[in-house]
Design a protein around this motif. Structure first.
Motif, PDB file in Angstrom:
ATOM      1  N   ASP A 182       9.614 -61.016  47.132  1.00  9.77           N
ATOM      2  CA  ASP A 182       9.066 -62.059  45.997  1.00  9.77           C
ATOM      3  C   ASP A 182       7.361 -61.895  46.544  1.00  9.77           C
ATOM      4  O   ASP A 182       7.940 -63.326  47.788  1.00  9.77           O
ATOM      5  CB  ASP A 182       9.546 -62.701  45.265  1.00  9.77           C
ATOM      6  N   VAL A 186       3.518 -58.034  45.581  1.00  9.95           N
ATOM      7  CA  VAL A 186       3.648 -57.984  44.317  1.00  9.95           C
ATOM      8  C   VAL A 186       2.984 -58.766  42.904  1.00  9.95           C
ATOM      9  O   VAL A 186       2.863 -58.539  41.894  1.00  9.95           O
ATOM     10  CB  VAL A 186       5.602 -58.695  43.535  1.00  9.95           C
ATOM     11  N   THR A 187       3.001 -59.815  43.113  1.00 13.66           N
ATOM     12  CA  THR A 187       1.785 -60.368  42.343  1.00 13.66           C
ATOM     13  C   THR A 187       0.447 -59.412  42.125  1.00 13.66           C
ATOM     14  O   THR A 187      -0.182 -59.502  41.187  1.00 13.66           O
ATOM     15  CB  THR A 187       1.544 -61.661  43.120  1.00 13.66           C
ATOM     16  N   THR A 190       0.766 -56.289  39.925  1.00 10.37           N
ATOM     17  CA  THR A 190       1.585 -56.947  38.492  1.00 10.37           C
ATOM     18  C   THR A 190       0.350 -56.301  37.844  1.00 10.37           C
ATOM     19  O   THR A 190       0.575 -56.393  36.588  1.00 10.37           O
ATOM     20  CB  THR A 190       2.338 -58.297  38.805  1.00 10.37           C
ATOM     21  N   ASP A 191      -0.593 -57.578  38.270  1.00 13.61           N
ATOM     22  CA  ASP A 191      -1.700 -57.410  37.606  1.00 13.61           C
ATOM     23  C   ASP A 191      -2.339 -55.993  37.591  1.00 13.61           C
ATOM     24  O   ASP A 191      -2.521 -55.199  36.871  1.00 13.61           O
ATOM     25  CB  ASP A 191      -2.829 -58.100  38.315  1.00 13.61           C
ATOM     26  N   SER A 194      -0.402 -53.445  35.028  1.00 11.74           N
ATOM     27  CA  SER A 194      -0.841 -54.126  34.003  1.00 11.74           C
ATOM     28  C   SER A 194      -2.083 -53.328  33.476  1.00 11.74           C
ATOM     29  O   SER A 194      -1.896 -52.823  32.587  1.00 11.74           O
ATOM     30  CB  SER A 194      -0.673 -55.613  33.849  1.00 11.74           C
ATOM     31  N   GLU A 201       1.483 -57.636  31.773  1.00 17.50           N
ATOM     32  CA  GLU A 201       2.309 -58.887  32.836  1.00 17.50           C
ATOM     33  C   GLU A 201       3.528 -58.310  33.196  1.00 17.50           C
ATOM     34  O   GLU A 201       3.977 -58.329  34.361  1.00 17.50           O
ATOM     35  CB  GLU A 201       1.550 -59.849  33.622  1.00 17.50           C
ATOM     36  N   GLU A 202       4.339 -59.219  32.074  1.00 17.47           N
ATOM     37  CA  GLU A 202       5.745 -59.699  31.204  1.00 17.47           C
ATOM     38  C   GLU A 202       6.138 -58.077  31.709  1.00 17.47           C
ATOM     39  O   GLU A 202       7.232 -58.271  32.989  1.00 17.47           O
ATOM     40  CB  GLU A 202       5.962 -60.027  30.715  1.00 17.47           C
ATOM     41  N   ARG A 205       5.742 -56.720  35.954  1.00 18.05           N
ATOM     42  CA  ARG A 205       6.572 -57.049  36.199  1.00 18.05           C
ATOM     43  C   ARG A 205       7.299 -56.628  36.360  1.00 18.05           C
ATOM     44  O   ARG A 205       9.181 -56.085  37.561  1.00 18.05           O
ATOM     45  CB  ARG A 205       6.596 -58.640  36.507  1.00 18.05           C
ATOM     46  N   VAL A 209      10.873 -55.475  39.114  1.00 21.61           N
ATOM     47  CA  VAL A 209      12.973 -56.673  38.523  1.00 21.61           C
ATOM     48  C   VAL A 209      13.519 -54.942  38.941  1.00 21.61           C
ATOM     49  O   VAL A 209      14.750 -55.018  39.486  1.00 21.61           O
ATOM     50  CB  VAL A 209      12.511 -57.436  38.582  1.00 21.61           C
ATOM     51  N   LEU A 217      14.150 -59.777  42.223  1.00 21.97           N
ATOM     52  CA  LEU A 217      13.053 -60.119  43.465  1.00 21.97           C
ATOM     53  C   LEU A 217      14.492 -60.641  44.590  1.00 21.97           C
ATOM     54  O   LEU A 217      15.189 -61.502  43.942  1.00 21.97           O
ATOM     55  CB  LEU A 217      11.791 -60.859  42.810  1.00 21.97           C
TER      56      LEU A 217
END
Length: 250
Positions: A182, A186-187, A190-191, A194, A201-202, A205, A209, A217
């Motif tokens: 985390d 990862v952030t 994610t984008d 996607s 994005e969900e 992610r 995970v 995470l």
């Protein structure tokens, strides 16, 4: 455990895993030099045993000069954590030479330079611990991760070879191999996932995970706890290992 009097160097120490490890080492009494490309990020977290120093691990001259400066300021490096790295996926047939070389320069050349320069002072002492941050991608292939996985496999090979070079001396070399942690990486991914895969994005992610066997995470502090064990008492016989931190068998 006390690390009083020990000087630690943690690359990529301004955020994520590197910062968690740096703070854990400082809490045990170490004087910790943290590096990263942006001085302002390091300044934001400096203090309480953390000393920020901008350094680009891709630049040999910069690494040589900055490690020399850190040693002059705080003594020989006895704990070296080579953590700086980048993570980005790309389909193999779309991979440019520029993309490949930048990741290799950061993830593999940067580890080589960090270790080489740190060992110059470490080997003048009677004790040292080297920890490289590889990845679960260093022990298995990952979709759209050919370049990243190659660099992280290389980090493990370098770590294991150094453990053989210094076998029988009071220096150990080990690689930590986390799955998805985390962190801001990862952030960002994610984008990227996607947009690349055309999913939410969900869902992007969740795709990371779900790689972790326990389906969550990993906290950066969990990686830091493993690093503390490797520099603590009773760890001297743990050497040349690639330690997976992935919530289960991979």
């Amino acid at each position: 455990m006390s690390l009083n009097g020990k000087h630690a160097l943690v690359t990529g120490g301004g955020t994520g895993i590197g910062l968690a490890i740096a703070r854990a080492l400082a809490a045990e009494g170490a004087q910790v030099t943290i590096t990263g490309r942006r001085q302002e990020v390091l300044d934001d977290v400096a203090g309480k045993g953390l000393f920020g120093m901008a350094m680009d691990v891709r630049d040999e001259d910069d690494v040589v000069a900055k490690v020399e400066a850190a040693v002059a300021a705080r003594g020989p490096i006895q704990i070296c954590v080579a953590n700086a790295g980048i993570a980005e996926g790309k389909a193999f047939h779309k991979m440019s030479m520029e993309f490949w070389r930048n990741m290799v320069a950061t993830n593999l050349d940067g580890v080589f330079l960090t270790l080489r320069e740190s060992m110059k002072s470490m080997t003048q002492t009677d004790w040292g611990r080297v920890i490289t941050i590889s990845s679960i991608a260093g022990v298995k292939g990952m979709p759209s991760g050919a370049c990243y996985s190659a660099t992280k496999h290389g980090v493990i090979g370098l770590t294991r070879s150094l453990s053989e070079d210094y076998l029988g001396q009071n220096f150990t070399f080990n690689a930590l191999c986390p799955a998805f942690v985390d962190t801001p990486i990862v952030t960002r991914n994610t984008d990227n996932i996607s947009k690349r895969a055309g999913i939410s994005e969900e869902e992007a992610r969740a795709s990371m995970v779900n790689v972790n066997r326990h389906k969550r995470l990993i906290a950066p502090e969990e990686i830091a706890a493993a690093a503390l064990w490797l520099v603590g008492p009773g760890s001297g016989s743990v050497n040349g290992q690639a330690i997976e931190i992935a919530g289960g068998q991979m």
